[in-house]
Design a protein around this motif. Structure first.
Motif, short mmCIF file in Angstrom:
data_model
loop_
_atom_site.label_atom_id
_atom_site.label_comp_id
_atom_site.label_asym_id
_atom_site.label_seq_id
_atom_site.Cartn_x
_atom_site.Cartn_y
_atom_site.Cartn_z
N LEU A 27 0.85 10.16 -9.71
CA LEU A 27 0.36 8.79 -9.82
C LEU A 27 -0.90 8.76 -10.68
CD1 LEU A 27 0.76 7.34 -6.20
CD2 LEU A 27 2.18 6.91 -8.19
N THR A 78 -4.42 7.39 -12.03
CA THR A 78 -5.54 6.74 -11.35
C THR A 78 -6.15 5.68 -12.25
OG1 THR A 78 -7.07 8.43 -12.17
CG2 THR A 78 -6.07 8.80 -10.01
N GLN A 115 -2.48 -4.06 -9.87
CA GLN A 115 -2.28 -2.77 -9.19
C GLN A 115 -3.45 -1.84 -9.49
OE1 GLN A 115 1.62 -0.84 -9.44
NE2 GLN A 115 0.58 1.07 -10.01
N VAL A 132 -4.18 9.78 -4.15
CA VAL A 132 -4.23 8.45 -4.75
C VAL A 132 -3.79 7.42 -3.71
CG1 VAL A 132 -3.34 6.94 -6.56
CG2 VAL A 132 -3.79 9.34 -7.06
N ASN A 152 -4.62 2.20 -8.66
CA ASN A 152 -4.39 3.51 -8.07
C ASN A 152 -5.76 4.17 -7.90
OD1 ASN A 152 -1.74 2.88 -8.31
ND2 ASN A 152 -1.21 4.50 -9.74
N TYR A 211 0.84 -1.19 0.00
CA TYR A 211 0.00 0.00 0.00
C TYR A 211 0.88 1.25 0.00
CZ TYR A 211 -3.21 -3.54 1.80
OH TYR A 211 -3.94 -4.68 1.98
N THR A 245 -0.98 -2.82 -4.50
CA THR A 245 -0.24 -3.66 -5.44
C THR A 245 -0.16 -5.09 -4.90
OG1 THR A 245 1.10 -1.76 -6.08
CG2 THR A 245 1.92 -3.92 -6.71
N SER A 292 -0.39 8.84 -1.90
CA SER A 292 0.27 10.02 -2.47
C SER A 292 -0.05 11.28 -1.70
CB SER A 292 -0.17 10.21 -3.93
OG SER A 292 -1.53 10.59 -4.00
N GLN A 339 -2.60 3.63 -3.56
CA GLN A 339 -2.13 2.59 -4.46
C GLN A 339 -2.07 1.24 -3.74
OE1 GLN A 339 2.20 1.89 -5.87
NE2 GLN A 339 1.30 3.16 -7.48
#
Length: 248
Positions: free
Chosen positions: A130, A132, A174, A188, A176, A21, A192, A24, A190
């Motif tokens: 980043l 989205t 992933q 954002v 965003n 995790y 993954t 941003s 994120q």
């Protein structure tokens, strides 16, 4: 004849997936974590000899993904599906003791199929650098290893218990996800996944030769050889005594 060397195994237990995790913006207000869930497996094994087996496995891994919201953050998005399906091949080696129990290790590889996001976002302009939306959603690949213990019964069905770990080789999923504060600040979040997880399991294996009435294996019974010899010697002495008494 091949059926006598083929086993089917069902197993399952608690699992913990490993997701990454990153935020941003306003990191103190948005948190995610992964908790314990479960995984189940269906496998087929073919005996190669010397207690070595080659198998194919199908797994369903449940991911328990939690998000925490604080008072000034709003978001309606959920991301990364909960259920991950995968399939692959394994090689297992068992070290049996005379009482038909033994330790085993297993190595394998799996092709991981990404689940869809609950509410995928449309790719928009980057926020804080980043992008989205669903950025990566491809097939994954993982390597896994197991250690455990196996106990055979008289029909050569068996119980198993052990631990498993899988390491994903690259990021295959992933998202965003855009998040917004009540004051309108965009950010954002994120998430993954490489498909990595750890689990404990209990299982039961079925010897398929028992399904055929004509090819069922005779149940094995494990006796102490010294006791058998003592019974035979005692029976021989009695027979000799009866024979001598008859002659006299």
């Amino acid at each position: 004849m091949a059926q006598r060397n083929f086993h089917i195994e069902i197993s399952g237990g608690p699992s913990r997936s490993f997701l990454s995790y990153e935020n941003s913006a306003f990191e103190p207000y948005f948190r995610s974590n992964t908790k314990w869930a479960w995984q189940g497996s269906l496998r087929g094994f073919y005996e190669l000899g010397n207690d070595l087996e080659l198998g194919v496995q199908f797994d369903l891994v449940k991911r328990n993904h939690w998000r925490t919201f604080l008072y000034d953050t709003v978001s309606s998005l959920s991301f990364l599906g909960d259920n991950v399906f995968q399939m692959g091949f394994v090689l297992r080696k068992t070290y049996f003791k005379p009482n038909q129990t033994g330790f085993f290790w297993q190595l394998g590889s799996s092709l991981i199929f990404p689940p869809p996001a609950f509410n995928p976002t449309v790719t928009e302009d980057p926020i804080d650098g980043l992008e989205t939306g669903m950025v990566i959603n491809t097939l994954g690949l993982g390597l896994n290893a197991e250690v455990g213990y196996k106990i055979l019964n008289r029909k050569e069905n068996y119980f198993t218990a052990g631990l498993r770990y899988q390491q994903g080789l690259y990021n295959f999923q992933q998202l965003n996800a855009p998040i917004f504060g009540l004051d309108g600040r965009p950010g954002v979040h994120q998430v993954t996944s490489k498909g990595s997880f750890a689990s404990a399991f209990l299982g039961y294996g079925i010897n398929t030769s028992n399904w055929s009435r004509h090819k069922r294996k005779i149940p094995k019974r494990y006796y102490n050889q010294n006791k058998i010899n003592a019974v035979l010697n005692n029976l021989q002495d009695r027979c000799l005594a009866v024979f001598l008494q008859f002659l006299l």
